[in-house]
Design an enzyme around this catalytic site. Structure first.
Site, PDB file in Angstrom:
ATOM      1  N   GLU A 120       3.776  -6.994   1.848  1.00  0.00           N
ATOM      2  CA  GLU A 120       3.504  -7.296   0.467  1.00  0.00           C
ATOM      3  C   GLU A 120       3.430  -6.091  -0.331  1.00  0.00           C
ATOM      4  O   GLU A 120       2.603  -5.710  -1.135  1.00  0.00           O
ATOM      5  CB  GLU A 120       2.027  -7.847   0.379  1.00  0.00           C
ATOM      6  CG  GLU A 120       1.876  -9.094   1.452  1.00  0.00           C
ATOM      7  CD  GLU A 120       0.246  -9.373   1.824  1.00  0.00           C
ATOM      8  OE1 GLU A 120      -0.527  -8.507   1.287  1.00  0.00           O
ATOM      9  OE2 GLU A 120       0.245 -10.349   2.325  1.00  0.00           O
TER      10      GLU A 120
ATOM     11  N   CYS B 122     -11.486   4.848 -29.141  1.00  0.00           N
ATOM     12  CA  CYS B 122     -12.809   5.636 -29.349  1.00  0.00           C
ATOM     13  C   CYS B 122     -13.673   5.637 -28.069  1.00  0.00           C
ATOM     14  O   CYS B 122     -14.782   5.190 -27.816  1.00  0.00           O
ATOM     15  CB  CYS B 122     -13.683   4.888 -30.570  1.00  0.00           C
ATOM     16  SG  CYS B 122     -12.725   5.053 -31.773  1.00  0.00           S
TER      17      CYS B 122
ATOM     18  N   GLY C 143       0.596  -1.289  -0.044  1.00  0.00           N
ATOM     19  CA  GLY C 143       0.192  -0.021   0.188  1.00  0.00           C
ATOM     20  C   GLY C 143       0.830   1.289  -0.013  1.00  0.00           C
ATOM     21  O   GLY C 143       0.116   2.424  -0.057  1.00  0.00           O
TER      22      GLY C 143
HETATM   23  C1  LIG Z   1      -2.727  -5.026  -4.359  1.00  0.00           C
HETATM   24  C2  LIG Z   1      -2.246  -5.601  -3.140  1.00  0.00           C
HETATM   25  C3  LIG Z   1      -0.820  -5.308  -2.498  1.00  0.00           C
HETATM   26  C4  LIG Z   1       0.137  -4.789  -3.185  1.00  0.00           C
HETATM   27  O1  LIG Z   1      -0.471  -3.176  -2.878  1.00  0.00           O
HETATM   28  P1  LIG Z   1       0.451  -1.903  -3.316  1.00  0.00           P
HETATM   29  O2  LIG Z   1      -0.228  -0.753  -3.199  1.00  0.00           O
HETATM   30  O3  LIG Z   1       1.018  -2.190  -4.733  1.00  0.00           O
HETATM   31  O4  LIG Z   1       1.823  -2.032  -2.604  1.00  0.00           O
HETATM   32  C5  LIG Z   1      -0.554  -6.200  -1.323  1.00  0.00           C
HETATM   33  N1  LIG Z   1      -1.447  -7.152  -0.856  1.00  0.00           N
HETATM   34  C6  LIG Z   1      -2.409  -7.471  -1.359  1.00  0.00           C
HETATM   35  C7  LIG Z   1      -3.465  -8.439  -0.804  1.00  0.00           C
HETATM   36  C8  LIG Z   1      -3.148  -6.622  -2.479  1.00  0.00           C
HETATM   37  O5  LIG Z   1      -4.268  -7.098  -3.061  1.00  0.00           O
END
Ligand SMILES: *Cc1c(COP(=O)(O)O)cnc(C)c1O
Length: 428
Positions: free
Chosen positions: A285, A356, A249
């Site tokens: 993540e 378009c 995130g």
């Molecule tokens: C999309 C997602 C991420 C990565 O989010 P970023 O904003 O790209 O860092 C991590 N964990 C889960 C479960 C996601 O759906």
């Protein structure tokens, strides 16, 4: 080997490491996605630097970084991270196959997502993924059944919705009450009790992911507090929790005025905050913060269409919403720059593609000094860019390239119309 700056200008000409953007286009055409290996690696290093700077340091309790595959799932890009020892966060069986094909290990994979199918769960169990981030009680039951039928125990963390507001685009906020993601905070204890009672599940952690493109640390800190409050309750109820997974995130600086903290500072702040309540393994993540700034979308100016007096001028380029959907879908801002700067006056243009749809725009009210045939670079297109591309208007998808020093690797060939048509048939 000389070390090259990742994406920079030399004598006014845009370069990716040791190669000029113009020469990449001369060999590979437009639209073209280009990623810098050095930029991917320095984004990874920034995460590692944050861990090293934290109170736990490099030898403390585990901190594992899993690359969110959905941000950029190109095999070449994933292979760069696999060689750096990354884990991976997947949201489909297809992404698991990509990780394995790129040299990643199933034992370093966490499997997220609200809608895992029976086939995807079976495949992930057989492959031996490290953890399932489970988003509902029905999913727990499904996982328990499948693990039982395979004579296995499935490692699970429950994705909890901490009900914090990430202050990001509505489509990118995932940790607020009313989102489809995660288990409601108030239902978490009951869900953990259910998980702990299922014979073929192994409860190992707590997971959350509050959104994407977040440029402020405060919502993450709030989520950590909510997660650790829950961990305390679970552990006092006899459900031990090994790791906490704080998801991804972290946003990047797209040049639109919203500036996230530097990655090392962010990582250190989060880890030190966790450690105030006792050190335990922490997983992350990240997607965007690892790949976005490493990418460029190169495109050619097809037409300059002056507007009526007082109206808009259009700069029509050969990349479109099918190549880069983020402006259309999220109203996202991407810097757009001339590959070779011209001297002289600028004009204000809306930069649009050939598709378009009036929603087909890549940038609005941009000051540019361009002529037909010039090349433009759309910056920070290494995340949620090629992966969201489509064939709308029967436009073959762009090629993807990784530049590594002076070397150029085509990591995805440009599609052809013949390939698109070969998937279809007329009626007999
Ligand atoms: C999309 C997602 C991420 C990565 O989010 P970023 O904003 O790209 O860092 C991590 N964990 C889960 C479960 C996601 O759906």
């Amino acid at each position: 080997m000389t070390k090259h700056a990742a994406i920079h200008r030399r004598d006014g000409a845009l370069h990716v490491e040791g190669v000029s953007a113009a020469s990449l286009v001369a060999s590979h055409g437009t639209p073209l996605f280009v990623y810098s290996r050095a930029a991917l690696m320095s984004a990874w290093d920034a995460w590692m630097a944050g861990i090293a700077a934290s109170n736990r340091g490099v030898n403390g309790p585990e901190v594992k970084v899993h690359v969110a595959v959905k941000a950029n799932s190109n095999l070449g890009v994933l292979s760069v991270f696999a060689r750096l020892g990354a884990g991976f966060d997947i949201v489909s069986g297809g992404e698991l196959r990509r990780v394995l094909a790129a040299g990643g290990k199933a034992a370093d994979v966490v499997f997220s997502g609200v809608g895992k199918s029976v086939e995807e769960i079976r495949e992930a169990l057989v492959a031996g993924v490290k953890c399932f981030n489970v988003e509902s009680i029905p999913e727990l039951s499904r996982l328990d059944d499948i693990a039982g039928s395979l004579g296995m125990k499935a490692p699970v963390a429950l994705r909890i919705n901490p009900d914090v507001d990430a202050n990001t685009h509505a489509y990118n906020t995932t940790g607020k009450k009313g989102n489809k993601f995660g288990i409601d905070y108030g239902d978490a204890r009951e869900a953990y009790a259910a998980a702990a009672s299922m014979a073929h599940l192994d409860v190992c952690g707590v997971d959350c992911h509050i959104g994407s493109g977040i440029t402020d640390t405060a919502p993450f800190i709030a989520a950590v507090d909510r997660v650790l409050d829950l961990v305390d309750i679970l552990e006092s109820n006899g459900i031990p929790i090994a790791h906490i997974d704080l998801g991804g995130g972290l946003g990047i600086d797209y040049g639109d005025g919203a500036t996230p903290p530097p990655t090392p500072e962010f990582v250190k702040t989060i880890l030190d905050h966790v450690d105030k309540r006792g050190p335990r393994p922490v997983w992350f993540e990240p997607g965007r913060s690892l790949t976005a700034a490493a990418g460029l979308l190169l495109s050619k100016v097809e037409y300059l269409k002056p507007g009526p007096a007082g109206g808009k001028n259009f700069c029509i380029i050969d990349a479109a919403m099918n190549d880069l959907a983020r402006p259309t879908v999220y109203g996202a801002f991407h810097r757009i720059e001339a590959v070779e700067e011209r001297v002289g006056d600028t004009e204000v243009y809306d930069v649009v593609g050939p598709v378009c749809e009036s929603g087909d725009w890549l940038g609005r009210a941009r000051e540019l000094n361009v002529k037909v045939g010039d090349l433009l670079a759309v910056r920070d297109t290494g995340a949620y860019s090629f992966v969201m591309s489509s064939n709308y208007n029967t436009r073959p998808r762009a090629a993807e390239i990784i530049v590594d020093g002076e070397s150029v690797h085509v990591v995805r060939k440009r599609e052809t119309v013949e390939q698109l048509l070969s998937m279809e048939t007329v009626l007999p």
